[in-house]
Write a protein that holds these residues in place. Structure first.
Motif, PDB file in Angstrom:
ATOM      1  N   ARG A 169       9.826  -9.379 -15.173  1.00  0.00           N
ATOM      2  CA  ARG A 169       8.789  -9.031 -14.189  1.00  0.00           C
ATOM      3  C   ARG A 169       9.049  -9.745 -12.863  1.00  0.00           C
ATOM      4  O   ARG A 169       8.959  -9.154 -11.790  1.00  0.00           O
ATOM      5  N   SER A 170       9.408 -11.009 -12.938  1.00  0.00           N
ATOM      6  CA  SER A 170       9.698 -11.767 -11.715  1.00  0.00           C
ATOM      7  C   SER A 170      10.893 -11.200 -10.965  1.00  0.00           C
ATOM      8  O   SER A 170      10.917 -11.209  -9.738  1.00  0.00           O
ATOM      9  N   ASN A 171      11.891 -10.727 -11.684  1.00  0.00           N
ATOM     10  CA  ASN A 171      13.107 -10.253 -11.044  1.00  0.00           C
ATOM     11  C   ASN A 171      13.044  -8.789 -10.620  1.00  0.00           C
ATOM     12  O   ASN A 171      13.674  -8.408  -9.643  1.00  0.00           O
ATOM     13  N   LEU A 172      12.319  -7.974 -11.343  1.00  0.00           N
ATOM     14  CA  LEU A 172      12.294  -6.545 -11.050  1.00  0.00           C
ATOM     15  C   LEU A 172      11.138  -6.118 -10.169  1.00  0.00           C
ATOM     16  O   LEU A 172      11.204  -5.073  -9.528  1.00  0.00           O
ATOM     17  N   THR A 173      10.069  -6.899 -10.118  1.00  0.00           N
ATOM     18  CA  THR A 173       8.897  -6.473  -9.358  1.00  0.00           C
ATOM     19  C   THR A 173       8.408  -7.564  -8.408  1.00  0.00           C
ATOM     20  O   THR A 173       7.224  -7.682  -8.160  1.00  0.00           O
ATOM     21  N   ARG A 174       9.343  -8.340  -7.898  1.00  0.00           N
ATOM     22  CA  ARG A 174       8.966  -9.399  -6.962  1.00  0.00           C
ATOM     23  C   ARG A 174       8.325  -8.817  -5.715  1.00  0.00           C
ATOM     24  O   ARG A 174       8.778  -7.825  -5.170  1.00  0.00           O
ATOM     25  N   GLU A 175       7.298  -9.474  -5.263  1.00  0.00           N
ATOM     26  CA  GLU A 175       6.585  -9.046  -4.054  1.00  0.00           C
ATOM     27  C   GLU A 175       7.092  -9.852  -2.870  1.00  0.00           C
ATOM     28  O   GLU A 175       7.133 -11.078  -2.924  1.00  0.00           O
ATOM     29  N   GLY A 176       7.502  -9.154  -1.824  1.00  0.00           N
ATOM     30  CA  GLY A 176       7.906  -9.827  -0.598  1.00  0.00           C
ATOM     31  C   GLY A 176       6.718 -10.526   0.038  1.00  0.00           C
ATOM     32  O   GLY A 176       5.563 -10.178  -0.210  1.00  0.00           O
ATOM     33  N   SER A 177       6.973 -11.490   0.919  1.00  0.00           N
ATOM     34  CA  SER A 177       5.895 -12.310   1.467  1.00  0.00           C
ATOM     35  C   SER A 177       4.855 -11.502   2.242  1.00  0.00           C
ATOM     36  O   SER A 177       3.692 -11.879   2.280  1.00  0.00           O
ATOM     37  N   PHE A 178       5.229 -10.382   2.830  1.00  0.00           N
ATOM     38  CA  PHE A 178       4.273  -9.589   3.596  1.00  0.00           C
ATOM     39  C   PHE A 178       4.016  -8.215   2.976  1.00  0.00           C
ATOM     40  O   PHE A 178       3.334  -7.388   3.568  1.00  0.00           O
ATOM     41  N   GLU A 179       4.556  -7.989   1.803  1.00  0.00           N
ATOM     42  CA  GLU A 179       4.494  -6.644   1.219  1.00  0.00           C
ATOM     43  C   GLU A 179       3.063  -6.179   0.931  1.00  0.00           C
ATOM     44  O   GLU A 179       2.692  -5.065   1.297  1.00  0.00           O
ATOM     45  N   ALA A 180       2.263  -6.998   0.283  1.00  0.00           N
ATOM     46  CA  ALA A 180       0.891  -6.593  -0.031  1.00  0.00           C
ATOM     47  C   ALA A 180       0.093  -6.363   1.251  1.00  0.00           C
ATOM     48  O   ALA A 180      -0.633  -5.373   1.375  1.00  0.00           O
ATOM     49  N   GLN A 181       0.233  -7.270   2.207  1.00  0.00           N
ATOM     50  CA  GLN A 181      -0.471  -7.144   3.486  1.00  0.00           C
ATOM     51  C   GLN A 181      -0.063  -5.858   4.198  1.00  0.00           C
ATOM     52  O   GLN A 181      -0.892  -5.124   4.717  1.00  0.00           O
ATOM     53  N   MET A 182       1.230  -5.554   4.215  1.00  0.00           N
ATOM     54  CA  MET A 182       1.733  -4.351   4.862  1.00  0.00           C
ATOM     55  C   MET A 182       1.183  -3.097   4.180  1.00  0.00           C
ATOM     56  O   MET A 182       0.706  -2.180   4.839  1.00  0.00           O
ATOM     57  N   ARG A 183       1.211  -3.063   2.857  1.00  0.00           N
ATOM     58  CA  ARG A 183       0.725  -1.891   2.119  1.00  0.00           C
ATOM     59  C   ARG A 183      -0.779  -1.714   2.300  1.00  0.00           C
ATOM     60  O   ARG A 183      -1.275  -0.602   2.393  1.00  0.00           O
ATOM     61  N   PHE A 184      -1.503  -2.835   2.323  1.00  0.00           N
ATOM     62  CA  PHE A 184      -2.943  -2.758   2.555  1.00  0.00           C
ATOM     63  C   PHE A 184      -3.231  -2.174   3.933  1.00  0.00           C
ATOM     64  O   PHE A 184      -4.092  -1.305   4.096  1.00  0.00           O
TER      65      PHE A 184
ATOM     66  N   PHE B 282      -1.350  -0.174   5.711  1.00  0.00           N
ATOM     67  CA  PHE B 282      -1.015   1.252   5.710  1.00  0.00           C
ATOM     68  C   PHE B 282      -2.055   2.071   4.962  1.00  0.00           C
ATOM     69  O   PHE B 282      -2.416   3.163   5.378  1.00  0.00           O
ATOM     70  N   ALA B 283      -2.559   1.532   3.876  1.00  0.00           N
ATOM     71  CA  ALA B 283      -3.551   2.253   3.088  1.00  0.00           C
ATOM     72  C   ALA B 283      -4.877   2.375   3.834  1.00  0.00           C
ATOM     73  O   ALA B 283      -5.601   3.365   3.680  1.00  0.00           O
ATOM     74  N   SER B 284      -5.192   1.390   4.669  1.00  0.00           N
ATOM     75  CA  SER B 284      -6.483   1.405   5.362  1.00  0.00           C
ATOM     76  C   SER B 284      -6.455   2.213   6.661  1.00  0.00           C
ATOM     77  O   SER B 284      -7.485   2.433   7.263  1.00  0.00           O
ATOM     78  N   GLN B 285      -5.292   2.672   7.075  1.00  0.00           N
ATOM     79  CA  GLN B 285      -5.196   3.467   8.303  1.00  0.00           C
ATOM     80  C   GLN B 285      -4.602   4.828   7.967  1.00  0.00           C
ATOM     81  O   GLN B 285      -3.398   4.975   7.831  1.00  0.00           O
ATOM     82  N   SER B 286      -5.457   5.813   7.856  1.00  0.00           N
ATOM     83  CA  SER B 286      -5.012   7.136   7.411  1.00  0.00           C
ATOM     84  C   SER B 286      -3.993   7.770   8.338  1.00  0.00           C
ATOM     85  O   SER B 286      -3.190   8.585   7.918  1.00  0.00           O
TER      86      SER B 286
ATOM     87  N   LEU C 277      -1.421   6.496   9.506  1.00  0.00           N
ATOM     88  CA  LEU C 277      -0.089   5.973   9.246  1.00  0.00           C
ATOM     89  C   LEU C 277       0.574   6.607   8.028  1.00  0.00           C
ATOM     90  O   LEU C 277       1.706   6.291   7.719  1.00  0.00           O
ATOM     91  N   THR C 278      -0.143   7.498   7.333  1.00  0.00           N
ATOM     92  CA  THR C 278       0.454   8.126   6.153  1.00  0.00           C
ATOM     93  C   THR C 278       1.312   9.310   6.578  1.00  0.00           C
ATOM     94  O   THR C 278       1.130   9.892   7.636  1.00  0.00           O
ATOM     95  N   SER C 279       2.223   9.656   5.725  1.00  0.00           N
ATOM     96  CA  SER C 279       3.104  10.787   5.974  1.00  0.00           C
ATOM     97  C   SER C 279       2.274  12.076   6.035  1.00  0.00           C
ATOM     98  O   SER C 279       1.286  12.214   5.319  1.00  0.00           O
ATOM     99  N   PRO C 280       2.658  13.042   6.887  1.00  0.00           N
ATOM    100  CA  PRO C 280       1.892  14.281   6.987  1.00  0.00           C
ATOM    101  C   PRO C 280       1.873  15.060   5.662  1.00  0.00           C
ATOM    102  O   PRO C 280       0.972  15.828   5.423  1.00  0.00           O
ATOM    103  N   ASN C 281       2.848  14.821   4.806  1.00  0.00           N
ATOM    104  CA  ASN C 281       2.914  15.533   3.519  1.00  0.00           C
ATOM    105  C   ASN C 281       2.160  14.807   2.404  1.00  0.00           C
ATOM    106  O   ASN C 281       2.079  15.300   1.293  1.00  0.00           O
ATOM    107  N   MET C 282       1.644  13.631   2.693  1.00  0.00           N
ATOM    108  CA  MET C 282       0.960  12.838   1.664  1.00  0.00           C
ATOM    109  C   MET C 282      -0.459  12.566   2.088  1.00  0.00           C
ATOM    110  O   MET C 282      -0.754  12.346   3.249  1.00  0.00           O
ATOM    111  N   LYS C 283      -1.338  12.547   1.105  1.00  0.00           N
ATOM    112  CA  LYS C 283      -2.745  12.209   1.382  1.00  0.00           C
ATOM    113  C   LYS C 283      -2.929  10.716   1.156  1.00  0.00           C
ATOM    114  O   LYS C 283      -2.298  10.119   0.291  1.00  0.00           O
ATOM    115  N   ALA C 284      -3.821  10.128   1.922  1.00  0.00           N
ATOM    116  CA  ALA C 284      -4.081   8.685   1.802  1.00  0.00           C
ATOM    117  C   ALA C 284      -4.772   8.369   0.511  1.00  0.00           C
ATOM    118  O   ALA C 284      -5.422   9.129  -0.107  1.00  0.00           O
TER     119      ALA C 284
END
Length: 185
Positions: free
Chosen positions: A155-170, A172-176, A178-185
């Protein structure tokens, strides 16, 4: 470590239902095979591996056609003062889990006398076809604590979270917008 756990023995002692699919390999089995590939090249020369694919994924006839493996490397008995110091330091690091990209294993059945330990390297992935890997020579199965340590390190080696990854994804998720035109938020 334990000797390889077999389907028949697991059924006999009542810890695995006979009606389930018969397993030939378990996640955490240490095997020797000439059927593994890394970056398109076949790994030969007596290499050992730990099976990291889920046990259910290594059953013949299931959806998966390949298994994920990590190479197991021997640590040899040091032959001079410099090697003694290096080996002590390396074993200290392994046994204290200071580097999560490696996992300590004791000497394995069949290891030469000058092998004092083994190490799983999570930097050395390989794959093998299920139809080939089930024919591998099973050397050992990890004990329950060993299997749990393997799962934690995977788990540590295959799913490591980068230092800003959660913040970045949050963000993107909170700003509709910023999502791809083909994907829904």
């Amino acid at each position: 470590m334990t000797r390889p756990i077999t389907f028949d023995e697991a059924v006999e002692i009542g810890c695995y239902p006979a009606r389930e699919d018969m397993f030939l390999l378990l996640q955490g089995d240490i095997i020797h095979t000439e059927a593994a590939f890394s970056l398109g090249e076949r790994i030969t020369g007596g290499a050992k591996f730990v099976v990291v694919s889920s046990t259910c994924d290594t059953v013949r006839g299931r959806k998966r056609s390949k298994a994920l493996l990590y190479e197991v490397h021997p640590i040899y008995k040091p032959t001079n003062k410099e090697e003694v110091d290096l080996t002590k330091s390396r074993l200290n690091t392994l046994l204290r889990f200071k580097e999560v990209q490696y996992m300590y294993l004791p000497p394995l059945p069949g290891d030469p006398e000058n092998v004092i330990a083994n190490v799983i390297s999570f930097d050395d992935p390989a794959i093998a076809r299920i139809d080939d890997i089930v024919l591998a020579h099973r050397i050992a199965s990890l004990s329950l604590p060993g299997w749990r340590i393997l799962a934690s390190l995977l788990r540590s080696n295959l799913t490591r979270e980068g230092s800003f990854e959660a913040q970045m994804r949050f963000a993107f998720a909170s700003q509709s917008n910023l999502t791809s035109p083909n994907m829904k938020a």
